[in-house]
Design a protein around this motif. Sequence first.
Motif, PDB file in Angstrom:
ATOM      1  N   ASP A   1       0.835  -1.216   0.000  1.00 61.16           N
ATOM      2  CA  ASP A   1       0.000   0.000   0.000  1.00 61.16           C
ATOM      3  C   ASP A   1       0.863   1.256   0.000  1.00 61.16           C
ATOM      4  O   ASP A   1       0.568   2.224  -0.713  1.00 61.16           O
ATOM      5  N   ALA A   2       1.924   1.248   0.795  1.00 57.17           N
ATOM      6  CA  ALA A   2       2.817   2.412   0.861  1.00 57.17           C
ATOM      7  C   ALA A   2       3.500   2.660  -0.476  1.00 57.17           C
ATOM      8  O   ALA A   2       3.594   3.800  -0.948  1.00 57.17           O
ATOM      9  N   ALA A   3       3.983   1.582  -1.101  1.00 54.26           N
ATOM     10  CA  ALA A   3       4.651   1.729  -2.400  1.00 54.26           C
ATOM     11  C   ALA A   3       3.677   2.195  -3.474  1.00 54.26           C
ATOM     12  O   ALA A   3       4.041   2.972  -4.362  1.00 54.26           O
ATOM     13  N   THR A   4       2.429   1.716  -3.406  1.00 52.54           N
ATOM     14  CA  THR A   4       1.408   2.145  -4.376  1.00 52.54           C
ATOM     15  C   THR A   4       1.134   3.638  -4.245  1.00 52.54           C
ATOM     16  O   THR A   4       1.058   4.364  -5.242  1.00 52.54           O
ATOM     17  N   SER A   5       0.984   4.103  -3.011  1.00 54.33           N
ATOM     18  CA  SER A   5       0.749   5.538  -2.793  1.00 54.33           C
ATOM     19  C   SER A   5       1.950   6.365  -3.229  1.00 54.33           C
ATOM     20  O   SER A   5       1.792   7.447  -3.806  1.00 54.33           O
ATOM     21  N   SER A   6       3.144   5.864  -2.972  1.00 54.98           N
ATOM     22  CA  SER A   6       4.349   6.584  -3.399  1.00 54.98           C
ATOM     23  C   SER A   6       4.424   6.679  -4.915  1.00 54.98           C
ATOM     24  O   SER A   6       4.810   7.727  -5.467  1.00 54.98           O
TER      25      SER A   6
END
Length: 429
Positions: free
Chosen positions: A122-127
């Motif tokens: 999720d963090a990588a997707t938002s980044s």
Amino acid sequence: MLFKKNQLFALVLLFGCVLPMALEAETLEQAWDIAIKYDHSLQAVRENTQASQYQLEAAKAARLPNVTVGAGYSMMENDPEAKVDFAGVSTQFALAERESYSYKAMTVLPIYTGGKISRGIDAATSSLEASKKFEAGKVLDLKLKVAEAYIGVLRLSKALEVANSHVLSLSSHKADVENLYQQGMVSRNDLLAARVALADAVQSSMQVENRLDISQSAYNRLLGRDFQTAVLLKELEPQRVDLSLDMLLAQAIKQRYELRVLKEQADALKSKAKAVRAGNAPQVALTGGYDFQENEYQAHEGQWLVGVGVKWTLFDAGLIRHQSSAMARQARSLEKQYDEVLSLVKLQVRQYWLDVQETRKRLGVTEQSIDQAEENLKVNRDRYEHGLSTNTDVLSAEALRKNSQNNHANAVYDAVLASIRLKRAISDL
């Protein structure tokens, strides 16, 4: 002779204006396409976006099994032996070879991580989304920069045209004053004033020409061209803005990349904080593979194996908790920045909307003043030739004519620039 010189000067100016028309005028859209392909800063931003894409792929790969292989060679000082006492008799026997080879292949599959992997994804997707929006915003910033340079060239080209027209008009007036002076109808003071006014106009034209050259060089730089490249641009017309201020504000809030980037970055930090906190949960993984250890004294040198492992950090002095809290605070910081940027975006949209309204009103006023200034100059020159007006009146009328043309040109380009800036403010450029 003076009349022929004035004719020659006029022909030179006319030839200089007509010759570039043989070239194809470049449009603003074409300039944008060229700059987007060339700009090094934008290319650097694109590389960062690609890096974020790879980081997302890496985060997804964490939920898949990983396979490792290894091999080794070992040599001991003595043969490994076991010492056994049996019925009072002590004996030794070998357990392994002094020199041996080994190799193994192992695979590990995460079964449960407390959400660490999913939150990392999720963090990588938002980044990645933040990087994409930042890249899109930088494209808009570049387009605005190119548009400002483009309009700057048009503005100074028009200013040079007005300056040259001013020189021609004063040259014609000086010739009239010289004829009248030779006939004894005007004083030498009028002749000197006409010459000084013409000299000032020529100097002003040279200054505008120099500024135009600098403006063209700056434009060429943005497009990755040699500074001396000829520049011929298609004229722009002010665009109507039919949306209300409230609709413009709503569109800006929805689309401005600065706001969207901050939101995605805050979401990424929140997900990272949860991923770090998941480190306090049990980490369960399935392990399997094949292990071979060369040993002639062993019944089975090679073994297939499978197992389940659990790792649970019960105490780390608050390390994971503090790391997670730090990221959560950073996310809150970005949320506060969002509110500040939102306020600035609203102010910017309102400012450019008001600029559009102002320049639209200026267009009508300055357009009317051009015809009036032309008529005023014509009347004063006619009156001067008949001794009913002064040389100062003619020079003042000519100055008014030049100012009216410059004012109208500035109003046109200010209107064009205001509409483009407003479109940039709502991310619709």
